[in-house]
Design an enzyme around this catalytic site. Structure first.
Site, mmCIF file in Angstrom:
data_model
loop_
_atom_site.group_PDB
_atom_site.id
_atom_site.type_symbol
_atom_site.label_atom_id
_atom_site.label_comp_id
_atom_site.label_asym_id
_atom_site.label_seq_id
_atom_site.Cartn_x
_atom_site.Cartn_y
_atom_site.Cartn_z
ATOM 1 N N PRO A 61 0.798 -1.229 0.000
ATOM 2 C CA PRO A 61 0.000 0.000 0.000
ATOM 3 C C PRO A 61 0.832 1.282 0.000
ATOM 4 O O PRO A 61 1.857 1.361 0.665
ATOM 5 C CB PRO A 61 -0.811 -0.103 1.305
ATOM 6 C CG PRO A 61 -0.073 -1.081 2.148
ATOM 7 C CD PRO A 61 0.557 -2.046 1.188
ATOM 8 N N ASN A 62 0.342 2.221 -0.766
ATOM 9 C CA ASN A 62 0.898 3.579 -0.891
ATOM 10 C C ASN A 62 2.205 3.655 -1.671
ATOM 11 O O ASN A 62 2.707 4.743 -1.941
ATOM 12 C CB ASN A 62 1.067 4.238 0.498
ATOM 13 C CG ASN A 62 -0.235 4.297 1.253
ATOM 14 O OD1 ASN A 62 -1.208 4.835 0.723
ATOM 15 N ND2 ASN A 62 -0.294 3.725 2.435
ATOM 16 N N GLU A 78 12.207 -9.477 2.537
ATOM 17 C CA GLU A 78 11.475 -8.273 2.977
ATOM 18 C C GLU A 78 12.357 -7.058 2.732
ATOM 19 O O GLU A 78 13.522 -7.061 3.138
ATOM 20 C CB GLU A 78 11.169 -8.418 4.475
ATOM 21 C CG GLU A 78 10.537 -7.179 5.093
ATOM 22 C CD GLU A 78 10.332 -7.342 6.612
ATOM 23 O OE1 GLU A 78 10.401 -8.468 7.136
ATOM 24 O OE2 GLU A 78 10.122 -6.298 7.259
ATOM 25 N N ARG A 96 4.964 10.803 -2.801
ATOM 26 C CA ARG A 96 4.649 10.664 -1.383
ATOM 27 C C ARG A 96 5.880 10.921 -0.498
ATOM 28 O O ARG A 96 6.957 10.360 -0.761
ATOM 29 C CB ARG A 96 4.201 9.208 -1.210
ATOM 30 C CG ARG A 96 4.226 8.669 0.155
ATOM 31 C CD ARG A 96 4.097 7.146 0.138
ATOM 32 N NE ARG A 96 3.869 6.715 1.491
ATOM 33 C CZ ARG A 96 4.215 5.526 1.957
ATOM 34 N NH1 ARG A 96 4.780 4.633 1.183
ATOM 35 N NH2 ARG A 96 3.978 5.228 3.213
ATOM 36 N N ALA A 104 2.924 -0.653 5.053
ATOM 37 C CA ALA A 104 2.435 -0.691 6.439
ATOM 38 C C ALA A 104 1.880 -2.061 6.839
ATOM 39 O O ALA A 104 1.830 -2.377 8.032
ATOM 40 C CB ALA A 104 1.378 0.392 6.637
ATOM 41 N N TYR A 156 11.110 8.898 1.181
ATOM 42 C CA TYR A 156 11.131 7.854 0.137
ATOM 43 C C TYR A 156 11.778 8.287 -1.174
ATOM 44 O O TYR A 156 11.873 7.484 -2.105
ATOM 45 C CB TYR A 156 9.700 7.363 -0.119
ATOM 46 C CG TYR A 156 9.041 6.789 1.121
ATOM 47 C CD1 TYR A 156 9.530 5.624 1.707
ATOM 48 C CD2 TYR A 156 7.949 7.419 1.716
ATOM 49 C CE1 TYR A 156 8.952 5.101 2.849
ATOM 50 C CE2 TYR A 156 7.355 6.900 2.863
ATOM 51 C CZ TYR A 156 7.854 5.745 3.419
ATOM 52 O OH TYR A 156 7.288 5.226 4.548
ATOM 53 N N HIS A 174 12.586 -2.613 2.781
ATOM 54 C CA HIS A 174 12.043 -1.289 3.095
ATOM 55 C C HIS A 174 12.985 -0.239 2.549
ATOM 56 O O HIS A 174 14.210 -0.387 2.657
ATOM 57 C CB HIS A 174 11.864 -1.105 4.607
ATOM 58 C CG HIS A 174 10.945 -2.124 5.178
ATOM 59 N ND1 HIS A 174 9.579 -2.065 4.998
ATOM 60 C CD2 HIS A 174 11.198 -3.262 5.865
ATOM 61 C CE1 HIS A 174 9.025 -3.125 5.581
ATOM 62 N NE2 HIS A 174 9.983 -3.869 6.102
ATOM 63 N N ASN A 212 8.060 -5.469 -0.551
ATOM 64 C CA ASN A 212 7.911 -4.315 0.325
ATOM 65 C C ASN A 212 6.415 -4.246 0.643
ATOM 66 O O ASN A 212 5.615 -3.772 -0.167
ATOM 67 C CB ASN A 212 8.387 -3.023 -0.348
ATOM 68 C CG ASN A 212 8.349 -1.849 0.624
ATOM 69 O OD1 ASN A 212 7.738 -1.925 1.691
ATOM 70 N ND2 ASN A 212 8.995 -0.754 0.257
ATOM 71 N N ARG A 264 12.545 5.038 12.877
ATOM 72 C CA ARG A 264 11.267 5.756 12.762
ATOM 73 C C ARG A 264 10.350 5.426 13.952
ATOM 74 O O ARG A 264 10.811 4.964 14.990
ATOM 75 C CB ARG A 264 10.633 5.423 11.404
ATOM 76 C CG ARG A 264 11.560 5.839 10.234
ATOM 77 C CD ARG A 264 10.948 5.551 8.891
ATOM 78 N NE ARG A 264 9.714 6.326 8.688
ATOM 79 C CZ ARG A 264 8.835 6.078 7.719
ATOM 80 N NH1 ARG A 264 9.062 5.085 6.864
ATOM 81 N NH2 ARG A 264 7.747 6.808 7.598
#
Ligand code: DQA
Length: 140
Positions: free
Chosen positions: A9-10, A95, A17, A74, A22, A97, A71, A104
């Site tokens: 998502p996103n 995985e 964004r 969330a 990012y 990111h 990725n 964070r």
């Protein structure tokens, strides 16, 4: 060799964004550069904002591709179902990111999928995806 990159998502809004986190590159542009850098690999790409669609894609491709670079956005921090989907298939999943999630918010420090994955790469910007591809190539 076939490698599937899945963005959750996103991540369709990369380049637009939260650029300070990012970066300003769209994933389409980055994906083209990856394809040029790895002409010998069949790179596939899938993105969805929907948890079930991500699970369906893992089920569909997770028995035939040589690796999945995931990725999960969330959903990384919330989805037991994605972790189960990764455990259910044969292809190794890495995985990734873009940001270093450990620097964070605390809710980003825990992953529901890491334990099901072969490894985790985080914090190298878009280069996190390339590093995951290298890891899959080197393990072959
Ligand atoms: C992310 C980190 C997640 O915490 C966040 O929800 C994202 C992107 C990353 O690539 O840094 O959407 O997975």
């Amino acid at each position: 060799m076939k490698i599937l990159i899945i963005n959750g998502p996103n991540l369709n809004l990369l380049g637009i964004r939260e650029k300070s986190i990012y970066g300003d590159q769209s994933f389409d542009d980055y994906f083209k550069a990856l394809q040029e850098a790895y002409p010998e690999i069949e790179l596939q790409y899938f993105q969805s904002n929907h948890e079930g669609a991500l699970i369906d894609e893992i089920h569909d491709k997770g028995f035939t591709v040589d690796g999945i670079v995931l990725n999960a956005g969330a959903y990384t921090h919330t989805s037991i179902a994605l972790g189960d989907a990764i455990r259910a298939v044969k292809s190794p999943v890495i995985e990734v990111h873009i940001s270093n999630v450990h620097t964070r918010e605390e809710y980003r420090h825990h992953s529901m999928i890491s334990a099901a994955c072969r490894g985790v790469i985080a914090g190298f910007g878009m280069d996190s995806y390339r590093l995951a591809i290298e890891a899959l190539i080197n393990k072959k």
